[in-house]
Design an enzyme around this catalytic site. Structure first.
Site, PDB file in Angstrom:
ATOM      1  N   ASP A 126      39.691  30.529  42.451  1.00 34.87           N
ATOM      2  CA  ASP A 126      40.782  31.038  43.299  1.00 34.87           C
ATOM      3  C   ASP A 126      40.569  30.124  44.619  1.00 34.87           C
ATOM      4  O   ASP A 126      41.442  30.359  45.365  1.00 34.87           O
ATOM      5  CB  ASP A 126      40.236  32.685  43.693  1.00 34.87           C
ATOM      6  CG  ASP A 126      40.518  33.343  42.409  1.00 34.87           C
ATOM      7  OD1 ASP A 126      41.306  32.915  41.369  1.00 34.87           O
ATOM      8  OD2 ASP A 126      40.453  34.627  42.379  1.00 34.87           O
ATOM      9  N   HIS A 171      35.106  33.930  36.168  1.00 41.50           N
ATOM     10  CA  HIS A 171      36.493  33.753  35.637  1.00 41.50           C
ATOM     11  C   HIS A 171      36.187  33.437  34.255  1.00 41.50           C
ATOM     12  O   HIS A 171      36.934  32.493  33.773  1.00 41.50           O
ATOM     13  CB  HIS A 171      37.023  32.424  36.458  1.00 41.50           C
ATOM     14  CG  HIS A 171      38.046  32.766  37.569  1.00 41.50           C
ATOM     15  ND1 HIS A 171      37.407  33.307  38.702  1.00 41.50           N
ATOM     16  CD2 HIS A 171      39.337  32.914  37.788  1.00 41.50           C
ATOM     17  CE1 HIS A 171      38.285  33.514  39.515  1.00 41.50           C
ATOM     18  NE2 HIS A 171      39.485  33.562  38.961  1.00 41.50           N
ATOM     19  N   HIS A 202      43.968  37.098  35.026  1.00 40.61           N
ATOM     20  CA  HIS A 202      42.646  36.472  35.656  1.00 40.61           C
ATOM     21  C   HIS A 202      41.829  35.932  34.484  1.00 40.61           C
ATOM     22  O   HIS A 202      41.528  36.428  33.481  1.00 40.61           O
ATOM     23  CB  HIS A 202      41.901  37.872  36.062  1.00 40.61           C
ATOM     24  CG  HIS A 202      40.523  37.498  36.311  1.00 40.61           C
ATOM     25  ND1 HIS A 202      40.160  36.871  37.651  1.00 40.61           N
ATOM     26  CD2 HIS A 202      39.294  37.973  35.732  1.00 40.61           C
ATOM     27  CE1 HIS A 202      38.906  36.706  37.546  1.00 40.61           C
ATOM     28  NE2 HIS A 202      38.353  37.347  36.542  1.00 40.61           N
ATOM     29  N   GLU A 231      34.444  34.315  42.368  1.00 35.37           N
ATOM     30  CA  GLU A 231      34.469  35.375  41.264  1.00 35.37           C
ATOM     31  C   GLU A 231      34.656  34.934  40.034  1.00 35.37           C
ATOM     32  O   GLU A 231      34.994  33.748  39.484  1.00 35.37           O
ATOM     33  CB  GLU A 231      36.162  35.961  41.538  1.00 35.37           C
ATOM     34  CG  GLU A 231      36.262  37.099  40.732  1.00 35.37           C
ATOM     35  CD  GLU A 231      37.936  37.515  40.911  1.00 35.37           C
ATOM     36  OE1 GLU A 231      38.627  36.329  40.953  1.00 35.37           O
ATOM     37  OE2 GLU A 231      38.195  38.678  41.128  1.00 35.37           O
ATOM     38  N   GLU A 237      43.546  40.280  45.266  1.00 36.22           N
ATOM     39  CA  GLU A 237      43.031  41.226  45.941  1.00 36.22           C
ATOM     40  C   GLU A 237      42.932  41.013  47.766  1.00 36.22           C
ATOM     41  O   GLU A 237      42.821  42.208  48.463  1.00 36.22           O
ATOM     42  CB  GLU A 237      41.382  41.435  45.475  1.00 36.22           C
ATOM     43  CG  GLU A 237      41.225  42.079  44.231  1.00 36.22           C
ATOM     44  CD  GLU A 237      41.242  41.067  42.916  1.00 36.22           C
ATOM     45  OE1 GLU A 237      41.887  40.274  43.168  1.00 36.22           O
ATOM     46  OE2 GLU A 237      40.747  41.449  41.918  1.00 36.22           O
ATOM     47  N   HIS A 249      43.913  34.703  45.306  1.00 33.52           N
ATOM     48  CA  HIS A 249      43.186  35.770  44.821  1.00 33.52           C
ATOM     49  C   HIS A 249      43.884  37.131  45.334  1.00 33.52           C
ATOM     50  O   HIS A 249      43.986  37.612  46.346  1.00 33.52           O
ATOM     51  CB  HIS A 249      41.950  35.941  45.464  1.00 33.52           C
ATOM     52  CG  HIS A 249      40.768  36.984  45.149  1.00 33.52           C
ATOM     53  ND1 HIS A 249      40.434  37.339  43.737  1.00 33.52           N
ATOM     54  CD2 HIS A 249      40.324  37.832  46.067  1.00 33.52           C
ATOM     55  CE1 HIS A 249      39.588  38.250  43.986  1.00 33.52           C
ATOM     56  NE2 HIS A 249      39.461  38.643  45.243  1.00 33.52           N
ATOM     57  N   GLU A 292      45.637  30.452  35.057  1.00 37.42           N
ATOM     58  CA  GLU A 292      44.748  29.815  35.826  1.00 37.42           C
ATOM     59  C   GLU A 292      43.906  28.731  35.042  1.00 37.42           C
ATOM     60  O   GLU A 292      43.659  27.590  35.547  1.00 37.42           O
ATOM     61  CB  GLU A 292      43.496  30.803  36.254  1.00 37.42           C
ATOM     62  CG  GLU A 292      43.935  31.878  37.482  1.00 37.42           C
ATOM     63  CD  GLU A 292      43.000  32.885  37.873  1.00 37.42           C
ATOM     64  OE1 GLU A 292      43.038  32.876  39.011  1.00 37.42           O
ATOM     65  OE2 GLU A 292      42.206  33.371  37.046  1.00 37.42           O
TER      66      GLU A 292
HETATM   67 ZN    ZN Z   1      41.540  33.960  39.708  1.00 36.96          ZN
HETATM   68 MN    MN Z   2      40.698  36.456  41.660  1.00 33.22          MN
END
Ligand code: ZN
Ligand code: MN
Length: 249
Positions: A27, A18, A159, A16, A104, A102, A164
């Site tokens: 992630d 970032h 995010h 994904e 989701e 993650h 992170e």
């Molecule tokens: Zn992430």
């Molecule tokens: Mn993610």
């Protein structure tokens, strides 16, 4: 692991976007390292990570339209994780921990676990236990107050932000180019989703809040707080003494 006393930790991530300052597999890297540190203290084993996850959602991951983001359909993820849990159970595993990185993935993990446990029961294996967690849920309020002195924007818009980026600075500094990070206010969204997504809702950088105040020190603080929290949770759930030995059932 044949005797069923070795917890198996399975990290789940995503591929994904970032932001401009971090790679696509943040992630994956983060839950894998949390799992490794926890496994050392509970006598567990870390399974190879799931490197793809469920489709990025705009209000918590920027959206699946972002460049580089490569995702699985929900059904694919559910079936892969269901199969892997059943396979480790066939090898003797009885205690599992899904270490999610993650957001989701969350409900698809729950579905996969439910299907795996159901099918294992059909095979006469009723003593399989799965702990499902996302590492950020172990950041305590006290830590949040230290990390975000100007106010916490909320996990949904973290995010690519301070959490992170700080963890990546602590663990993989060579994969972070902080000078390429874009400083912008935290994204705000209406209280509904729209499909197809409105790309203009996601900040152009792809991060949902600014990583500007990220630091290695903040990352190290989160690492130690979350690892301690997850270790305690697994000791409680899997009945493991602090020495790493099993308490008599
Ligand atoms: Zn992430
Ligand atoms: Mn993610």
């Amino acid at each position: 692991m044949k005797d069923g006393n070795t917890p198996i930790l399975i990290p789940l991530g995503s591929m994904e976007q970032h932001g401009h300052h971090m790679p696509l597999h943040v992630d994956v890297l983060l839950p894998t390292e949390f799992a490794r540190r926890v496994a050392e203290r509970v006598g567990g084993l870390v399974a190879p990570a799931f490197t793809y996850g469920y489709k990025s959602q705009q209000k918590c991951g920027g959206g699946n339209h972002m460049p580089g983001t490569v995702s699985l359909e929900g059904q694919t993820l559910v079936h892969q994780l269901r199969d892997v849990i059943k396979e480790f159970a066939r090898h003797g595993g009885r205690d599992f921990c899904i270490v999610n990185g993650h957001y989701e993935n969350s409900w698809f993990i729950n579905e996969a676990v439910d299907l795996a446990l159901r099918e294992l029961r059909w095979d006469g294996m009723a003593n399989v236990k799965v702990v499902v967690l996302s590492y950020w849920d172990f950041v305590t309020q006290e830590t949040i107050d230290k990390l975000y002195p100007d106010g916490f924007p909320g996990w949904a818009v973290e995010h690519g932000g301070v959490l992170e980026t700080s963890l990546m600075l602590a663990l993989y500094p060579r994969l972070v180019q902080l000078e390429r990070a874009v400083d912008h206010p935290a994204a705000t969204f209406p209280p509904y989703d729209v499909y197809p997504v409105k790309a203009e809702w996601t900040p152009a950088s792809g991060t949902l809040s600014s990583p500007k105040h990220a630091s290695r020190e903040k990352g190290e603080l989160m690492l130690s707080v979350c690892v301690d929290g997850i270790v305690q949770a697994l000791r409680d759930e899997f009945n493991i003494k602090a020495s790493g030995k099993r308490a008599a059932a």
